[in-house]
Design a protein around this motif. Sequence first.
Motif, PDB file in Angstrom:
ATOM      1  N   TYR A   1       0.756  -1.295   0.041  1.00 16.33           N
ATOM      2  CA  TYR A   1      -0.036  -0.150   0.066  1.00 16.33           C
ATOM      3  C   TYR A   1       0.840   1.383  -0.089  1.00 16.33           C
ATOM      4  N   ARG A   2       2.054   1.060  -0.373  1.00 18.29           N
ATOM      5  CA  ARG A   2       3.027   2.237  -0.391  1.00 18.29           C
ATOM      6  C   ARG A   2       2.422   3.414  -0.995  1.00 18.29           C
ATOM      7  N   PHE A   3       1.884   3.470  -2.115  1.00 21.90           N
ATOM      8  CA  PHE A   3       1.503   4.531  -2.939  1.00 21.90           C
ATOM      9  C   PHE A   3       0.501   5.373  -2.233  1.00 21.90           C
ATOM     10  N   ASP A   4      -0.498   4.593  -1.665  1.00 22.16           N
ATOM     11  CA  ASP A   4      -1.645   5.134  -0.910  1.00 22.16           C
ATOM     12  C   ASP A   4      -0.943   5.854   0.527  1.00 22.16           C
ATOM     13  N   ILE A   5      -0.045   5.098   0.962  1.00 19.30           N
ATOM     14  CA  ILE A   5       0.617   5.710   2.109  1.00 19.30           C
ATOM     15  C   ILE A   5       1.443   7.035   1.782  1.00 19.30           C
ATOM     16  N   GLU A   6       2.143   6.958   0.859  1.00 18.38           N
ATOM     17  CA  GLU A   6       2.983   8.055   0.507  1.00 18.38           C
ATOM     18  C   GLU A   6       1.867   9.347   0.018  1.00 18.38           C
ATOM     19  N   GLU A   7       0.880   8.852  -0.507  1.00 18.88           N
ATOM     20  CA  GLU A   7      -0.063  10.136  -0.720  1.00 18.88           C
ATOM     21  C   GLU A   7      -0.526  10.794   0.621  1.00 18.88           C
ATOM     22  N   LEU A   8      -1.069   9.958   1.460  1.00 18.82           N
ATOM     23  CA  LEU A   8      -1.281  10.568   2.891  1.00 18.82           C
ATOM     24  C   LEU A   8      -0.289  11.037   3.432  1.00 18.82           C
ATOM     25  N   ALA A   9       0.952  10.746   3.470  1.00 16.11           N
ATOM     26  CA  ALA A   9       1.893  11.464   4.107  1.00 16.11           C
ATOM     27  C   ALA A   9       2.476  12.824   3.153  1.00 16.11           C
ATOM     28  N   GLU A  10       2.311  12.916   1.961  1.00 15.39           N
ATOM     29  CA  GLU A  10       2.445  13.992   0.940  1.00 15.39           C
ATOM     30  C   GLU A  10       1.377  14.859   1.313  1.00 15.39           C
ATOM     31  N   ASN A  11       0.126  14.719   1.727  1.00 12.91           N
ATOM     32  CA  ASN A  11      -0.844  15.646   1.967  1.00 12.91           C
ATOM     33  C   ASN A  11      -0.762  16.244   3.465  1.00 12.91           C
ATOM     34  N   ALA A  12      -0.129  15.389   4.360  1.00 14.72           N
ATOM     35  CA  ALA A  12       0.209  15.923   5.441  1.00 14.72           C
ATOM     36  C   ALA A  12       1.333  17.001   5.547  1.00 14.72           C
ATOM     37  N   ILE A  13       2.351  16.771   4.504  1.00 11.00           N
ATOM     38  CA  ILE A  13       3.518  17.418   4.392  1.00 11.00           C
ATOM     39  C   ILE A  13       2.927  18.897   4.064  1.00 11.00           C
ATOM     40  N   GLU A  14       2.148  18.740   2.786  1.00 15.29           N
ATOM     41  CA  GLU A  14       1.625  19.962   2.210  1.00 15.29           C
ATOM     42  C   GLU A  14       0.786  20.689   3.063  1.00 15.29           C
ATOM     43  N   ASP A  15       0.294  20.174   4.061  1.00 16.99           N
ATOM     44  CA  ASP A  15      -0.746  20.866   4.981  1.00 16.99           C
ATOM     45  C   ASP A  15      -0.174  21.159   6.408  1.00 16.99           C
ATOM     46  N   ASP A  16       1.306  20.910   6.393  1.00 11.90           N
ATOM     47  CA  ASP A  16       2.119  21.319   7.653  1.00 11.90           C
ATOM     48  C   ASP A  16       1.441  20.614   8.797  1.00 11.90           C
ATOM     49  N   ARG A  17       1.335  19.314   8.682  1.00  8.97           N
ATOM     50  CA  ARG A  17       0.952  18.389   9.910  1.00  8.97           C
ATOM     51  C   ARG A  17       2.044  17.641  10.470  1.00  8.97           C
ATOM     52  N   TYR A  18       3.038  18.565  10.840  1.00  6.45           N
ATOM     53  CA  TYR A  18       4.250  18.081  11.450  1.00  6.45           C
ATOM     54  C   TYR A  18       4.119  17.775  13.120  1.00  6.45           C
ATOM     55  N   ASP A  19       4.539  16.651  13.717  1.00 10.72           N
ATOM     56  CA  ASP A  19       4.375  16.735  15.079  1.00 10.72           C
ATOM     57  C   ASP A  19       5.523  17.654  15.783  1.00 10.72           C
ATOM     58  N   GLU A  20       5.479  17.485  17.132  1.00  5.52           N
ATOM     59  CA  GLU A  20       6.639  18.421  17.921  1.00  5.52           C
ATOM     60  C   GLU A  20       7.904  18.293  17.453  1.00  5.52           C
ATOM     61  N   GLN A  21       8.371  16.994  16.854  1.00  6.00           N
ATOM     62  CA  GLN A  21       9.779  16.611  16.587  1.00  6.00           C
ATOM     63  C   GLN A  21      10.059  16.807  14.837  1.00  6.00           C
ATOM     64  N   GLY A  22       9.019  17.531  14.386  1.00  7.37           N
ATOM     65  CA  GLY A  22       8.972  17.943  12.959  1.00  7.37           C
ATOM     66  C   GLY A  22       8.993  16.520  12.077  1.00  7.37           C
ATOM     67  N   ARG A  23       8.157  15.639  12.499  1.00  5.01           N
ATOM     68  CA  ARG A  23       7.935  14.354  11.778  1.00  5.01           C
ATOM     69  C   ARG A  23       6.409  14.273  11.195  1.00  5.01           C
ATOM     70  N   ILE A  24       6.039  13.720  10.237  1.00  2.00           N
ATOM     71  CA  ILE A  24       4.841  13.208   9.724  1.00  2.00           C
ATOM     72  C   ILE A  24       4.400  12.017  10.327  1.00  2.00           C
ATOM     73  N   VAL A  25       3.366  11.691  11.086  1.00  2.00           N
ATOM     74  CA  VAL A  25       2.834  10.617  11.703  1.00  2.00           C
ATOM     75  C   VAL A  25       1.351  10.257  11.321  1.00  2.00           C
ATOM     76  N   ILE A  26       1.225   9.166  10.565  1.00  2.00           N
ATOM     77  CA  ILE A  26      -0.227   8.962  10.160  1.00  2.00           C
ATOM     78  C   ILE A  26      -0.587   7.931  10.924  1.00  2.00           C
ATOM     79  N   PHE A  27      -1.906   8.376  11.874  1.00  2.00           N
ATOM     80  CA  PHE A  27      -2.477   7.527  12.960  1.00  2.00           C
ATOM     81  C   PHE A  27      -3.626   6.853  12.254  1.00  2.00           C
TER      82      PHE A  27
END
Length: 87
Positions: free
Chosen positions: A61-87
């Motif tokens: 499911y890599r491509f679906d997961i990467e799309e979710l991560a890309e959307n989170a990056i574009e929306d600046d949804r970084y955690d306090e350590q500057g990481r993207i975490v998909i829950f």
Amino acid sequence: MNQSVIFSDVQYWCDETQQVCFSAQLSGLLIECFISLPALEKISAQTIVDSHNALDVFTQYRFDIEELAENAIEDDRYDEQGRIVIF
């Protein structure tokens, strides 16, 4: 899809967080990304039994997961350590 976000082909199981870790690069900046087991199970509609299974499912499911991560990056949804975490 935003061409400035590039994902590495490398992923690994993180025992500390119990998540699959992968990375992205945006304008030369390396971004650690994580996906939780519940999120991975939801995306795949599969039960994750161990770390090897989690990595296999991530690969499927890599491509679906990467799309979710890309959307989170574009929306600046970084955690306090500057990481993207998909829950």
